[in-house]
Design a protein around this motif. Structure first.
Motif, PDB file in Angstrom:
ATOM      1  N   PHE A  48      39.158  71.719  31.477  1.00 51.09           N
ATOM      2  CA  PHE A  48      40.474  72.332  31.281  1.00 51.09           C
ATOM      3  C   PHE A  48      41.417  71.973  32.427  1.00 51.09           C
ATOM      4  CE2 PHE A  48      38.001  75.896  28.947  1.00 51.09           C
ATOM      5  CZ  PHE A  48      37.895  75.082  27.828  1.00 51.09           C
ATOM      6  N   ILE A  49      40.893  71.954  33.638  1.00 50.68           N
ATOM      7  CA  ILE A  49      41.723  71.596  34.798  1.00 50.68           C
ATOM      8  C   ILE A  49      42.192  70.147  34.688  1.00 50.68           C
ATOM      9  CG2 ILE A  49      41.706  71.205  37.286  1.00 50.68           C
ATOM     10  CD1 ILE A  49      39.826  73.615  37.532  1.00 50.68           C
ATOM     11  N   GLU A  50      41.265  69.250  34.341  1.00 48.04           N
ATOM     12  CA  GLU A  50      41.596  67.826  34.247  1.00 48.04           C
ATOM     13  C   GLU A  50      42.675  67.547  33.204  1.00 48.04           C
ATOM     14  OE1 GLU A  50      37.903  65.969  33.416  1.00 48.04           O
ATOM     15  OE2 GLU A  50      37.083  66.264  35.442  1.00 48.04           O
ATOM     16  N   ASN A  51      42.669  68.336  32.121  1.00 50.45           N
ATOM     17  CA  ASN A  51      43.630  68.116  31.043  1.00 50.45           C
ATOM     18  C   ASN A  51      44.876  68.987  31.159  1.00 50.45           C
ATOM     19  OD1 ASN A  51      42.389  66.267  28.699  1.00 50.45           O
ATOM     20  ND2 ASN A  51      40.732  67.433  29.649  1.00 50.45           N
ATOM     21  N   GLY A  52      44.935  69.823  32.220  1.00 50.71           N
ATOM     22  CA  GLY A  52      46.089  70.683  32.402  1.00 50.71           C
ATOM     23  C   GLY A  52      46.191  71.797  31.388  1.00 50.71           C
ATOM     24  N   TRP A  53      45.051  72.187  30.821  1.00 49.24           N
ATOM     25  CA  TRP A  53      45.030  73.266  29.838  1.00 49.24           C
ATOM     26  C   TRP A  53      44.825  74.595  30.557  1.00 49.24           C
ATOM     27  CZ3 TRP A  53      40.935  70.233  26.620  1.00 49.24           C
ATOM     28  CH2 TRP A  53      41.573  69.197  25.921  1.00 49.24           C
ATOM     29  N   HIS A  54      45.717  75.538  30.294  1.00 45.42           N
ATOM     30  CA  HIS A  54      45.631  76.860  30.938  1.00 45.42           C
ATOM     31  C   HIS A  54      44.660  77.732  30.140  1.00 45.42           C
ATOM     32  CE1 HIS A  54      46.685  79.698  33.877  1.00 45.42           C
ATOM     33  NE2 HIS A  54      47.608  80.378  33.208  1.00 45.42           N
ATOM     34  N   LEU A  55      43.384  77.350  30.198  1.00 47.84           N
ATOM     35  CA  LEU A  55      42.338  78.032  29.443  1.00 47.84           C
ATOM     36  C   LEU A  55      41.237  78.498  30.390  1.00 47.84           C
ATOM     37  CD1 LEU A  55      42.018  75.511  26.454  1.00 47.84           C
ATOM     38  CD2 LEU A  55      43.269  77.675  26.471  1.00 47.84           C
ATOM     39  N   ILE A  56      40.638  79.653  30.074  1.00 46.90           N
ATOM     40  CA  ILE A  56      39.617  80.251  30.943  1.00 46.90           C
ATOM     41  C   ILE A  56      38.350  80.523  30.133  1.00 46.90           C
ATOM     42  CG2 ILE A  56      39.086  82.103  32.561  1.00 46.90           C
ATOM     43  CD1 ILE A  56      41.521  80.490  33.382  1.00 46.90           C
ATOM     44  N   PRO A  57      37.196  79.912  30.494  1.00 42.04           N
ATOM     45  CA  PRO A  57      35.952  80.211  29.770  1.00 42.04           C
ATOM     46  C   PRO A  57      35.305  81.493  30.286  1.00 42.04           C
ATOM     47  CG  PRO A  57      35.548  78.527  31.427  1.00 42.04           C
ATOM     48  CD  PRO A  57      37.024  78.853  31.491  1.00 42.04           C
ATOM     49  N   ARG A  58      34.812  82.316  29.359  1.00 41.89           N
ATOM     50  CA  ARG A  58      34.138  83.565  29.712  1.00 41.89           C
ATOM     51  C   ARG A  58      32.845  83.683  28.920  1.00 41.89           C
ATOM     52  NH1 ARG A  58      36.186  85.399  34.407  1.00 41.89           N
ATOM     53  NH2 ARG A  58      38.418  85.868  34.311  1.00 41.89           N
ATOM     54  N   LEU A  59      31.849  84.301  29.530  1.00 38.05           N
ATOM     55  CA  LEU A  59      30.584  84.507  28.857  1.00 38.05           C
ATOM     56  C   LEU A  59      30.695  85.623  27.835  1.00 38.05           C
ATOM     57  CD1 LEU A  59      28.180  84.334  31.931  1.00 38.05           C
ATOM     58  CD2 LEU A  59      28.462  82.602  30.162  1.00 38.05           C
ATOM     59  N   GLY A  60      30.221  85.359  26.627  1.00 36.60           N
ATOM     60  CA  GLY A  60      30.151  86.374  25.591  1.00 36.60           C
ATOM     61  C   GLY A  60      28.715  86.843  25.439  1.00 36.60           C
TER      62      GLY A  60
ATOM     63  N   ALA B 165      28.558  88.466  36.064  1.00 33.54           N
ATOM     64  CA  ALA B 165      29.545  87.501  36.564  1.00 33.54           C
ATOM     65  C   ALA B 165      29.970  86.535  35.462  1.00 33.54           C
ATOM     66  CB  ALA B 165      28.955  86.728  37.739  1.00 33.54           C
ATOM     67  N   GLY B 166      31.275  86.427  35.258  1.00 33.95           N
ATOM     68  CA  GLY B 166      31.798  85.533  34.233  1.00 33.95           C
ATOM     69  C   GLY B 166      31.881  86.163  32.863  1.00 33.95           C
ATOM     70  N   GLY B 167      31.395  87.406  32.719  1.00 34.95           N
ATOM     71  CA  GLY B 167      31.425  88.085  31.432  1.00 34.95           C
ATOM     72  C   GLY B 167      32.815  88.571  31.080  1.00 34.95           C
ATOM     73  N   LEU B 168      33.035  88.820  29.797  1.00 36.24           N
ATOM     74  CA  LEU B 168      34.363  89.215  29.324  1.00 36.24           C
ATOM     75  C   LEU B 168      34.835  90.545  29.901  1.00 36.24           C
ATOM     76  CD1 LEU B 168      34.117  88.214  25.556  1.00 36.24           C
ATOM     77  CD2 LEU B 168      35.855  87.417  27.155  1.00 36.24           C
ATOM     78  N   ASP B 169      33.891  91.434  30.241  1.00 35.38           N
ATOM     79  CA  ASP B 169      34.267  92.753  30.747  1.00 35.38           C
ATOM     80  C   ASP B 169      34.248  92.838  32.272  1.00 35.38           C
ATOM     81  OD1 ASP B 169      34.395  93.701  28.083  1.00 35.38           O
ATOM     82  OD2 ASP B 169      32.229  94.027  28.074  1.00 35.38           O
ATOM     83  N   ALA B 170      33.855  91.760  32.940  1.00 31.43           N
ATOM     84  CA  ALA B 170      33.624  91.814  34.388  1.00 31.43           C
ATOM     85  C   ALA B 170      34.868  92.158  35.194  1.00 31.43           C
ATOM     86  CB  ALA B 170      33.041  90.486  34.864  1.00 31.43           C
ATOM     87  N   ASP B 171      36.025  91.606  34.811  1.00 31.90           N
ATOM     88  CA  ASP B 171      37.226  91.829  35.623  1.00 31.90           C
ATOM     89  C   ASP B 171      37.770  93.249  35.503  1.00 31.90           C
ATOM     90  OD1 ASP B 171      38.057  91.551  33.035  1.00 31.90           O
ATOM     91  OD2 ASP B 171      39.581  90.008  33.425  1.00 31.90           O
ATOM     92  N   VAL B 172      37.260  94.012  34.541  1.00 31.60           N
ATOM     93  CA  VAL B 172      37.698  95.399  34.400  1.00 31.60           C
ATOM     94  C   VAL B 172      37.217  96.240  35.579  1.00 31.60           C
ATOM     95  CG1 VAL B 172      37.495  97.492  32.986  1.00 31.60           C
ATOM     96  CG2 VAL B 172      37.795  95.263  31.894  1.00 31.60           C
TER      97      VAL B 172
END
Length: 265
Positions: free
Chosen positions: A157-169, A216-223
């Protein structure tokens, strides 16, 4: 007995219902029990709005139409928290979102091109599911080595300039969110709305968040960092070793431990 919480935030998938399955009546009764006590409830999910309507809103209307007036205290955040939908005073879903995390965001992403590059970098066997709208979460299933896949996707995503974030489901799944979208921001927005409704600030100890992916990296982690001091409960698999110790240090409790404590008391 009255609940000690004034606000509750729930993940949907694998928390209050299984993914892509309609919510069961027993869980609906629990939600309406709390709504009837004046509790404000938010449902935050990676599912799209249409999926939430099918699996959550339609069962509510079919089975609890006589309690629809209570829905004014229920809000729904689909697409990983990208938008917020509320119900009006009559209990009908308002089609226009009350909140839009991407309102002022301008971006163009070739979804088919993204899919092809993801499939190339992760190799055969993975399944990439696209949602054909600007809020759509990309879900990648059957991922064998998720930590490595997260690293590879981040670089892609960084290399292609895509503002996308992968998260563990859950299980072998990775969800790709649009940058700027998170459950943490949705939770913060929900609490601000609830405070306006209550006409006063809400003590953080009266806030409950229940999810299933706090590792770490999970969808709820940043809460966890967004709601310091809130009651946070995980219904997901219980971590082990340092992962478990880190979550416990941050105040995350596991549902199986709470059940065991209750049975022993």
């Amino acid at each position: 007995l009255p609940t000690p919480y004034t606000t509750m935030i729930f993940d949907i998938d694998n928390t209050i219902t299984d993914t892509t399955k309609s919510i069961e009546d027993e869980m609906l009764k629990e939600l309406f029990f709390f709504l009837d006590q004046g509790v404000h409830i938010a449902l935050v999910t990676v599912q799209a709005k249409d999926e939430v309507y099918k699996h959550i809103v339609e069962p509510i209307c079919e089975k609890h139409n006589n309690q629809k007036l209570l829905l004014k205290n229920l809000v729904i955040y689909p697409a990983g928290g990208a938008q917020c939908y509320r119900f009006d005073e009559n209990g009908d879903l308002i089609d226009k979102p009350a909140y839009d995390a991407l309102k002022n965001t301008v971006f163009e992403i070739d979804q088919d091109g993204v899919k092809k590059k993801i499939e190339t970098i992760l190799g055969p066997g993975v399944r990439v599911n696209l949602k054909r709208d600007r809020y759509g979460v990309i879900s990648i299933d059957k991922v064998s080595n998720r930590p490595q896949a997260i690293a590879d996707l981040t670089n892609l995503f960084i290399e292609n300039g895509w503002h996308l974030i992968p998260r563990l489901g859950g299980r072998a799944t990775i969800h790709v969110l649009i940058g700027g979208v998170s459950k943490a921001k949705a939770a913060e927005h929900f609490l601000k709305m609830a405070e306006v409704s209550f006409g006063q600030s809400i003590p953080i100890e009266q806030v409950l968040f229940i999810g299933d992916s706090f590792y770490a990296g999970g969808l709820d982690a940043d809460v966890i960092s967004a709601l310091p001091g809130a009651h946070i409960v995980s219904v997901g698999r219980k971590s082990t070793g340092s992962d478990l110790q880190e979550l416990q240090t941050k105040g995350v409790r596991f549902s199986e431990d709470l059940v065991n404590d209750r049975n022993q008391s």
